[in-house]
Design a protein around this motif. Structure first.
Motif, short mmCIF file in Angstrom:
data_model
loop_
_atom_site.label_atom_id
_atom_site.label_comp_id
_atom_site.label_asym_id
_atom_site.label_seq_id
_atom_site.Cartn_x
_atom_site.Cartn_y
_atom_site.Cartn_z
N THR A 186 -5.75 7.18 -6.18
CA THR A 186 -6.21 7.93 -5.02
C THR A 186 -7.24 8.98 -5.44
O THR A 186 -8.27 9.17 -4.78
CB THR A 186 -5.01 8.62 -4.35
N PRO A 229 0.91 4.21 3.21
CA PRO A 229 -0.40 3.62 3.47
C PRO A 229 -1.36 4.59 4.16
O PRO A 229 -0.97 5.31 5.09
CB PRO A 229 -0.08 2.44 4.39
N ARG A 283 -5.91 0.95 -4.77
CA ARG A 283 -5.64 2.23 -5.44
C ARG A 283 -4.14 2.46 -5.60
O ARG A 283 -3.70 3.12 -6.55
CB ARG A 283 -6.32 3.40 -4.72
N SER A 300 0.83 -1.22 0.00
CA SER A 300 0.00 0.00 0.00
C SER A 300 0.85 1.25 0.00
O SER A 300 0.45 2.26 0.59
CB SER A 300 -0.91 0.09 1.23
N1 ASP Z 1 -1.30 4.40 -0.27
C1 ASP Z 1 -1.37 5.24 -1.43
C2 ASP Z 1 -0.03 5.25 -2.13
O1 ASP Z 1 0.99 5.05 -1.54
C3 ASP Z 1 -1.80 6.62 -1.12
C4 ASP Z 1 -3.22 6.60 -0.63
O2 ASP Z 1 -3.44 6.34 0.55
O3 ASP Z 1 -4.12 6.80 -1.45
O4 ASP Z 1 0.04 5.46 -3.31
#
Ligand code: ASP
Length: 512
Positions: free
Chosen positions: A393, A435, A470, A354
């Motif tokens: 996101t 994350p 995402r 993540s």
């Molecule tokens: N975890 C995502 C990323 O690192 C960011 C988010 O929380 O949308 O791209």
């Protein structure tokens, strides 16, 4: 004859699949068989407070009828240990410590689980520890080698253009999907009422961080002290610092610039080598990251948020398998199958970690080694993308905003939807590649159109899994733009050239 080795992405895929199977197989009933009735508390070595169900009540979901109340969907499919303090209080239940007699096997399972978590954390730490250096070294090296400023401007302009256009596109898809499917209206009124009450009780309003104003956001791009930015891993500031050094290097006379530039490009090679070492452990690490995730919520609540989750996941798939392949073919003449094969390890890692920042070193490795994009373009476009380009996101923020508005019975005007596109674009640029960052930045979007931020508590319950999905799209988007630009700049090897280069490298290795 040499043994044919299984490709890395297959190994990671097997690790991931085993992790998911293990996760699904070892559930609360497994713990219960070992004498542990409150697994989450047991894992944290805390007292396992669970309610005692009154005589005549078999399961938690029967409590409402037993007490002569309306049907409460939030009790469905819940084990006693999953009841919240508010639910226990509402039914005036007595509690006991459920984990008084864990078996010896439960004790061993505790240690094994802890060790598995540790291995996953060690791997993530390994990646995190090279994130700041890789952005610094490769971005400086990438910028300084794009020697002629016209080329730098062209590549930079294209990059920003595609990054911003795809993000706006992603938010629009999110808004449209949520507008058509209307996930907020699939939830029966009673249940929606309860979800709102639950959100109010969990106090998301207080928890919501005050988002920085737009002015502050722009001001913060320039670090007061670049070394502090490096030490605190403020990625947007690190990007600014690296671009400034890279640009200055590109304009210095060759004799002064060369030693500094070769230091930076040498260091980025060193870091990539570390990534290669780390990736050998990825199949095991991915298992360790996914296996111990504890689903601490009942299925009832999952069901109530299912349409919303499907909406997000469907939108993400549209981006990844519809929009991106189309851009790859139209603008870059790159075969999408070849592209997806090359970036599979980065996608799998994005899913398990993540975090686009933690995945960045692997994304660079995939683009240069497996797809054959030049280091020059990859090390310029990817670190900036990992920091500012988050299509997954942005799409998720679009869907979430409309979903929460629908839950609260608010209709969004066209002007409000335009505002959402604009703020979600900025919010996704400002989202850190770590994350759970996206849901924090969602506050900005909700506030911009006056939707109660406590709605965040409602979707928080399933954010973990949507975050995994995402992040895959965030990383795929960066890789797609890199592939397109590399191809347009004639900096992408054909499959034959790549094969040839691999053979040469193998021969060189065997020769030494
Ligand atoms: N975890 C995502 C990323 O690192 C960011 C988010 O929380 O949308 O791209």
């Amino acid at each position: 004859m040499a043994r044919t080795k299984m490709a890395l992405h297959w190994k990671i895929m097997i690790g991931l699949a085993l992790g998911i199977v293990f996760n699904a197989a070892w559930g609360p009933s497994t713990w219960a068989a070992l004498g542990v009735d409150h697994p989450t508390a047991f894992i944290k070595s805390q007292p396992g407070v669970v309610p005692i169900l009154p005589d005549g009540v078999e399961a938690v979901e029967d409590l409402d009828t037993f007490a002569g109340r309306d049907d409460d969907p939030l009790l469905e499919d819940r084990a006693p240990f999953q009841m919240t303090a508010a639910q226990i209080a509402a039914y005036e239940l007595e509690t006991i410590d459920a984990n008084q007699n864990p078996s010896a096997i439960a004790g061993i399972a505790w240690y094994v689980r802890r060790a598995i978590v540790l291995v996953g954390e060690l791997f993530l730490r390994g990646l995190q520890f090279i994130t700041v250096p890789i952005v610094l070294f490769s971005l400086v090296a990438g910028t300084s080698t794009l020697k002629d400023l016209a080329k730098l401007g062209r590549v930079g302009g294209k990059m920003l253009g595609i990054y911003i256009t795809t993000t706006v596109f992603a938010i629009t898809i999110g808004l449209l999907l949520a507008g058509i499917i209307r996930p907020g209206e699939w939830i029966p009124d009673v249940q929606a009422e309860r979800l709102r009450a639950m959100a109010a009780a969990s106090g998301a309003d207080e928890a919501a961080v005050a988002p920085p104003s737009l002015w502050q956001f722009v001001l913060n791009i320039i670090p007061k002290n670049p070394f502090q930015a490096l030490a605190e891993a403020s990625m947007l500031q690190v990007v600014f610092f690296s671009l400034a050094i890279g640009l200055a290097l590109a304009t210095l006379p060759e004799s002064t610039a060369r030693p500094v530039a070769s230091f930076f490009s040498g260091m980025s090679e060193v870091i990539i080598k570390i990534v290669e070492f780390l990736m050998r452990t990825a199949p095991v690490a991915v298992f360790c990251l996914v296996a111990p995730i504890i689903a601490d919520l009942g299925f009832g609540i999952l069901r109530s948020l299912a349409v919303y989750s499907v909406c997000v996941v469907f939108g993400l798939m549209l981006m990844a398998f519809g929009v991106y392949p189309a851009i790859l073919m139209l603008l870059g003449r790159v075969n999408p199958v070849r592209f997806f094969k090359a970036i599979a390890p980065a996608q799998l890692l994005a899913f398990s970690s993540s975090s686009s920042n933690a995945t960045l070193p692997v994304t660079i490795d995939c683009l240069t080694k497996r797809l054959g994009a030049s280091k020059q373009v990859s090390s310029f476009v990817l670190p900036i993308g990992a920091t500012i380009n988050m299509d997954g996101t942005a799409l998720y923020q679009g869907v979430a905003t409309v979903f929460i508005a629908q839950l609260f019975g608010l209709d969004l005007t066209l002007m409000q939807q335009v505002t959402i596109v604009f703020t979600a674009l900025l919010a996704s640029i400002g989202t850190a590649g770590v994350p759970g960052a996206g849901i924090i930045m969602l506050t900005i979007v909700l506030q911009s159109v006056n939707i109660p931020t406590r709605g965040i508590a409602i979707i928080l319950t399933i954010d973990r899994i949507l975050d995994m999905c995402r992040t895959v799209v965030n990383v795929t988007g960066d890789a797609m733009v890199t592939a397109v630009i590399a191809s347009q700049e004639k900096a992408l090897l054909t499959e034959d050239e790549l094969k040839h280069r691999r053979e040469e490298e193998a021969a060189a290795e065997a020769g030494v």
